[in-house]
Each structure stands twice: as structure tokens, then as C-alpha cells.
Design a protein around this motif. Structure first.
Motif, PDB file in Angstrom:
ATOM      1  N   SER A 145       0.827  -1.212   0.000  1.00  0.00           N
ATOM      2  CA  SER A 145       0.000   0.000   0.000  1.00  0.00           C
ATOM      3  C   SER A 145       0.856   1.255   0.000  1.00  0.00           C
ATOM      4  O   SER A 145       0.489   2.273  -0.602  1.00  0.00           O
ATOM      5  CB  SER A 145      -0.938   0.000   1.213  1.00  0.00           C
ATOM      6  OG  SER A 145      -0.202  -0.005   2.427  1.00  0.00           O
ATOM      7  N   SER A 146       2.023   1.199   0.672  1.00  0.00           N
ATOM      8  CA  SER A 146       2.916   2.363   0.671  1.00  0.00           C
ATOM      9  C   SER A 146       3.447   2.641  -0.731  1.00  0.00           C
ATOM     10  O   SER A 146       3.499   3.792  -1.174  1.00  0.00           O
ATOM     11  CB  SER A 146       4.070   2.145   1.651  1.00  0.00           C
ATOM     12  OG  SER A 146       4.850   1.039   1.263  1.00  0.00           O
ATOM     13  N   HIS A 147       3.824   1.571  -1.428  1.00  0.00           N
ATOM     14  CA  HIS A 147       4.307   1.738  -2.805  1.00  0.00           C
ATOM     15  C   HIS A 147       3.179   2.236  -3.709  1.00  0.00           C
ATOM     16  O   HIS A 147       3.366   3.143  -4.524  1.00  0.00           O
ATOM     17  CB  HIS A 147       4.850   0.404  -3.323  1.00  0.00           C
ATOM     18  CG  HIS A 147       5.380   0.480  -4.726  1.00  0.00           C
ATOM     19  ND1 HIS A 147       5.535  -0.628  -5.522  1.00  0.00           N
ATOM     20  CD2 HIS A 147       5.777   1.544  -5.473  1.00  0.00           C
ATOM     21  CE1 HIS A 147       6.004  -0.256  -6.698  1.00  0.00           C
ATOM     22  NE2 HIS A 147       6.164   1.060  -6.696  1.00  0.00           N
ATOM     23  N   MET A 199       0.599   3.996  -2.906  1.00  0.00           N
ATOM     24  CA  MET A 199       0.325   5.392  -2.599  1.00  0.00           C
ATOM     25  C   MET A 199       1.297   6.307  -3.335  1.00  0.00           C
ATOM     26  O   MET A 199       0.908   7.336  -3.911  1.00  0.00           O
ATOM     27  CB  MET A 199       0.432   5.623  -1.086  1.00  0.00           C
ATOM     28  CG  MET A 199      -0.110   6.959  -0.595  1.00  0.00           C
ATOM     29  SD  MET A 199       0.124   7.167   1.192  1.00  0.00           S
ATOM     30  CE  MET A 199      -0.725   5.726   1.826  1.00  0.00           C
ATOM     31  N   ALA A 200       2.583   5.938  -3.336  1.00  0.00           N
ATOM     32  CA  ALA A 200       3.593   6.722  -4.051  1.00  0.00           C
ATOM     33  C   ALA A 200       3.324   6.735  -5.547  1.00  0.00           C
ATOM     34  O   ALA A 200       3.521   7.756  -6.222  1.00  0.00           O
ATOM     35  CB  ALA A 200       4.982   6.149  -3.773  1.00  0.00           C
ATOM     36  N   THR A 233       5.637  15.360  -3.765  1.00  0.00           N
ATOM     37  CA  THR A 233       5.875  13.912  -3.828  1.00  0.00           C
ATOM     38  C   THR A 233       7.279  13.511  -3.386  1.00  0.00           C
ATOM     39  O   THR A 233       7.431  12.549  -2.621  1.00  0.00           O
ATOM     40  CB  THR A 233       5.578  13.384  -5.253  1.00  0.00           C
ATOM     41  OG1 THR A 233       4.232  13.691  -5.594  1.00  0.00           O
ATOM     42  CG2 THR A 233       5.785  11.889  -5.329  1.00  0.00           C
ATOM     43  N   LEU A 287       7.130  13.503   0.309  1.00  0.00           N
ATOM     44  CA  LEU A 287       6.249  12.509   0.915  1.00  0.00           C
ATOM     45  C   LEU A 287       6.781  11.083   0.792  1.00  0.00           C
ATOM     46  O   LEU A 287       6.519  10.251   1.663  1.00  0.00           O
ATOM     47  CB  LEU A 287       4.847  12.590   0.282  1.00  0.00           C
ATOM     48  CG  LEU A 287       4.055  13.870   0.572  1.00  0.00           C
ATOM     49  CD1 LEU A 287       2.771  13.890  -0.244  1.00  0.00           C
ATOM     50  CD2 LEU A 287       3.741  13.973   2.054  1.00  0.00           C
ATOM     51  N   ASN A 288       7.517  10.781  -0.281  1.00  0.00           N
ATOM     52  CA  ASN A 288       7.979   9.409  -0.506  1.00  0.00           C
ATOM     53  C   ASN A 288       8.768   8.830   0.665  1.00  0.00           C
ATOM     54  O   ASN A 288       8.458   7.724   1.128  1.00  0.00           O
ATOM     55  CB  ASN A 288       8.802   9.333  -1.800  1.00  0.00           C
ATOM     56  CG  ASN A 288       7.926   9.203  -3.028  1.00  0.00           C
ATOM     57  OD1 ASN A 288       6.739   8.917  -2.924  1.00  0.00           O
ATOM     58  ND2 ASN A 288       8.498   9.432  -4.188  1.00  0.00           N
ATOM     59  N   ILE A 296       6.347   8.193   3.522  1.00  0.00           N
ATOM     60  CA  ILE A 296       5.465   7.046   3.266  1.00  0.00           C
ATOM     61  C   ILE A 296       6.186   5.735   3.536  1.00  0.00           C
ATOM     62  O   ILE A 296       5.675   4.834   4.207  1.00  0.00           O
ATOM     63  CB  ILE A 296       4.959   7.084   1.807  1.00  0.00           C
ATOM     64  CG1 ILE A 296       3.983   8.250   1.614  1.00  0.00           C
ATOM     65  CG2 ILE A 296       4.294   5.766   1.438  1.00  0.00           C
ATOM     66  CD1 ILE A 296       3.597   8.484   0.170  1.00  0.00           C
ATOM     67  N   TYR A 297       7.412   5.625   3.010  1.00  0.00           N
ATOM     68  CA  TYR A 297       8.148   4.365   3.136  1.00  0.00           C
ATOM     69  C   TYR A 297       8.706   4.137   4.538  1.00  0.00           C
ATOM     70  O   TYR A 297       8.891   3.001   4.956  1.00  0.00           O
ATOM     71  CB  TYR A 297       9.287   4.316   2.115  1.00  0.00           C
ATOM     72  CG  TYR A 297       8.808   4.026   0.717  1.00  0.00           C
ATOM     73  CD1 TYR A 297       8.418   2.748   0.346  1.00  0.00           C
ATOM     74  CD2 TYR A 297       8.736   5.034  -0.238  1.00  0.00           C
ATOM     75  CE1 TYR A 297       7.971   2.476  -0.929  1.00  0.00           C
ATOM     76  CE2 TYR A 297       8.289   4.769  -1.526  1.00  0.00           C
ATOM     77  CZ  TYR A 297       7.911   3.496  -1.865  1.00  0.00           C
ATOM     78  OH  TYR A 297       7.463   3.236  -3.130  1.00  0.00           O
ATOM     79  N   ARG A 312       5.503   3.721   7.376  1.00  0.00           N
ATOM     80  CA  ARG A 312       4.726   2.493   7.202  1.00  0.00           C
ATOM     81  C   ARG A 312       5.612   1.261   7.067  1.00  0.00           C
ATOM     82  O   ARG A 312       5.154   0.201   6.669  1.00  0.00           O
ATOM     83  CB  ARG A 312       3.814   2.621   5.976  1.00  0.00           C
ATOM     84  CG  ARG A 312       2.791   3.732   6.085  1.00  0.00           C
ATOM     85  CD  ARG A 312       1.959   3.832   4.822  1.00  0.00           C
ATOM     86  NE  ARG A 312       1.193   2.609   4.584  1.00  0.00           N
ATOM     87  CZ  ARG A 312      -0.002   2.362   5.091  1.00  0.00           C
ATOM     88  NH1 ARG A 312      -0.576   3.258   5.884  1.00  0.00           N
ATOM     89  NH2 ARG A 312      -0.645   1.247   4.821  1.00  0.00           N
TER      90      ARG A 312
END
Length: 312
Positions: free
Chosen positions: A242-244, A246-247, A282, A285-286, A289-290, A293
Motif C-alpha cells: 500500500s505504501s508503494h 500510494m507513491a 511527492t 512525501l515518498n 510514506i516508506y 509504514r
């Protein structure tokens, strides 16, 4: 001929981010903060992957390249925008604009290819775990990285060559905060229909097809995860994927809107807003996100932090 050459070689005026907006200084300060966070976050992620042996796996090898691309991508546009704002200048040379077009297109294409390979990596890890080490061996990972960077460079040569050779007969004002392809093309006094078709074809190759492959990979992953008996295994697979995903949506969504939809369906202001989103937000955020999570990244960060505190 001389007059035409002068129109080609003269520099440009960047009108900046949302010209005429009130309190633009606050917006610029926010972007400066975002830039610092993006550089810090991605650099930290690269160092963690290099220093922690538990992160020496194909997934993190690809993730490290994504962080390097994000650092390069945001640094292609933001420093020039900030410099122009704080110096009161809005000028960018012809060579400077061409350089922005080249690196922006190269890094954008490379990131599209890399995200596709990352989706394939997750597909093999979840759907074919027993052969994961054999399929995603170091040689294959290295080939993926080379293909990502090389493919982006080829994409960029095409865009830069076509975009920068068009003569300009009138204004040299670019309604953007950097030399983005559609904004530069609007200055041309020649018919750009043929190039817009090339742009559409390149969009299909570097955006639509990779996005379709990524979605296919994740549909297969989710179908496979549903048959996993262990709830812990299901949760781990969903969290990682899901993290990937989302990116992927954060990057491909705005990019496809700008490059796959005809320009008369969206305004310059909308293009700028979307460019801020995938070109500035982005990359920031990347890494969040990674890391937020991902337990492995979090544990690696705590381990390095504890070592530093003990040494002190």
C-alpha cells in the motif's frame, strides 16, 4: 535567418509560481521548508539503506534509487525558483532552460520505469516468494537500475531536442515557475501538432503502459494475499504494497493529467498546481510514506540513532 536565430537563442522570463497571488512570500517559505524536508528525508533514507545490512535487499536497493531520483528531481527546479524569488530576478538563459527540460524529463521518465520495476519486485516477493532470491538477484537489480536511468535519458533527449528547436516569434514569458514542456511549447510560433503527437506517444510509453503494468501487478498481489492464511503475513504484505501504491498514485495521477490530457482542457494555473504536487510534494512525501509504514526502516533508524547517542 539571423532574426530567427536570435529568437531561438534568447533567454526566457519565468513568471513564477501563481503570479499575482497574495502572500507569495509565505508560499515560497513553505516550499523552502518542503525542499529542506525532502532533501533531508531522502538523504537519510539513502544512508540508512547503505548502513543497515537488514536493508540490503532488492526492494530497498530500488528504493534507494527512488530517493536519489527524488533528490535530483526536486533540485532541478526548486533552487532556481527560490533564487529568482530572493534575488528579484525572473530570467533564465536558453541553456539553463534546456538543462531544466533535459534533467526534468530524464528524471521523470526514469522514475516511471523504476516504479514499474518496484511493482514487479513486490509481485515476485508476494506471489512467488520461493524463487524471489533467484529472480531478483543482484545482476537483475543492477540491470533494472541501468535501464531506468538510461530509459529516462533517451526519453529526455527526444523531448529536449523537439522542444528547444522551435523558434519563438513573440513573447519569451513562460507562465510557470520552471521550464516545463507544455509551458515552453506555448511560446512557439510554429505548428507543434506533430510534436504533440510525439508527446502523446511518449506519454503512452512512459506513463500509461507503466501505470497499467503497476496496477496489474497489484491486482495479482491482492488476489494472492487474500489466500494467505496468516493474518500477520497478510497485514505485512498489505502494508508494504500500500505504501508503494500510494507513491505511484501521487506521482502518476498529476503527471498523466498534464501530459495525457490535451492542453485546452486545463489552465496554466492548474498545471502549476499539479506540478507543485508531483515535482515538490511527492519527493518530500515518498521517504515519509516508506519510513512511517515500514518497520524495517524504522528499526534501522532507531538503531543508528542509538549508536550515535552511545558514542556521544
Amino acid at each position: 535567418m539571423r532574426r530567427e536565430n536570435e529568437t531561438i537563442l534568447v533567454g526566457f522570463t519565468l513568471l513564477g509560481l501563481f503570479p499575482g497571488t497574495r502572500h507569495i512570500d509565505i508560499l515560497i517559505c513553505v516550499i523552502l521548508l518542503v525542499y529542506i524536508v525532502a532533501i533531508t528525508g531522502n538523504t537519510t533514507l539513502v544512508l540508512l539503506i547503505c548502513l543497515d545490512l537488514r536493508l540490503h535487499s532488492p526492494m530497498y536497493f530500488l528504493l534507494r534509487q527512488l530517493s536519489l531520483m527524488d533528490i535530483s528531481l526536486i533540485s532541478t527546479t526548486v533552487p532556481k525558483m527560490l533564487t529568482n524569488f530572493f534575488t528579484g530576478s525572473s530570467y533564465i538563459s536558453y541553456i539553463g532552460c534546456g538543462t531544466q527540460v533535459y534533467f526534468y524529463s530524464a528524471l521523470g521518465g526514469s522514475e516511471c520505469i523504476l516504479l514499474t520495476f518496484m511493482a514487479y519486485d513486490r509481485y515476485v516477493a508476494v506471489c512467488n516468494p520461493l524463487r524471489y532470491v533467484v529472480i531478483m538477484n543482484p545482476r537483475v537489480c543492477l540491470q533494472m537500475i541501468i535501464l531506468s536511468w538510461f530509459g529516462g535519458a533517451i526519453n529526455s533527449v527526444v523531448h529536449t531536442t523537439y522542444t528547444m528547436h522551435f523558434p519563438r516569434c513573440g513573447s519569451n514569458e513562460i507562465h510557470h515557475f520552471f521550464c516545463e514542456l507544455p509551458a515552453v511549447l506555448k511560446l512557439s510560433c510554429e505548428d507543434t501538432l506533430a510534436y504533440e503527437r510525439v508527446l502523446l506517444i511518449m506519454g503512452i510509453l512512459f506513463l500509461l503502459i507503466p501505470f497499467g503494468l503497476i496496477l496489474t501487478s497489484y491486482v495479482l498481489i491482492f488476489l494472492s494475499v487474500l489466500h494467505v492464511n496468516s493474518s500477520k503475513g497478510r497485514n505485512k504484505a498489505f502494508t508494504t504494497c500500500s505504501s508503494h501504491l500510494m507513491a505511484v498514485f501521487l506521482y502518476f495521477g498529476p503527471t498523466m493529467f498534464i501530459y495525457m490530457i490535451p492542453s485546452f482542457f486545463h489552465t496554466s494555473e492548474e498545471d502549476q498546481g499539479l506540478s507543485v504536487f508531483y515535482n515538490i510534494l511527492t519527493p518530500m512525501l515518498n521517504p515519509l510514506i516508506y519510513s512511517l509504514r515500514n518497520k524495517d526502516v524504522g528499526e534501522a533508524f532507531r538503531k543508528i540513532l542509538c549508536k550515535d547517542l552511545i558514542i556521544r
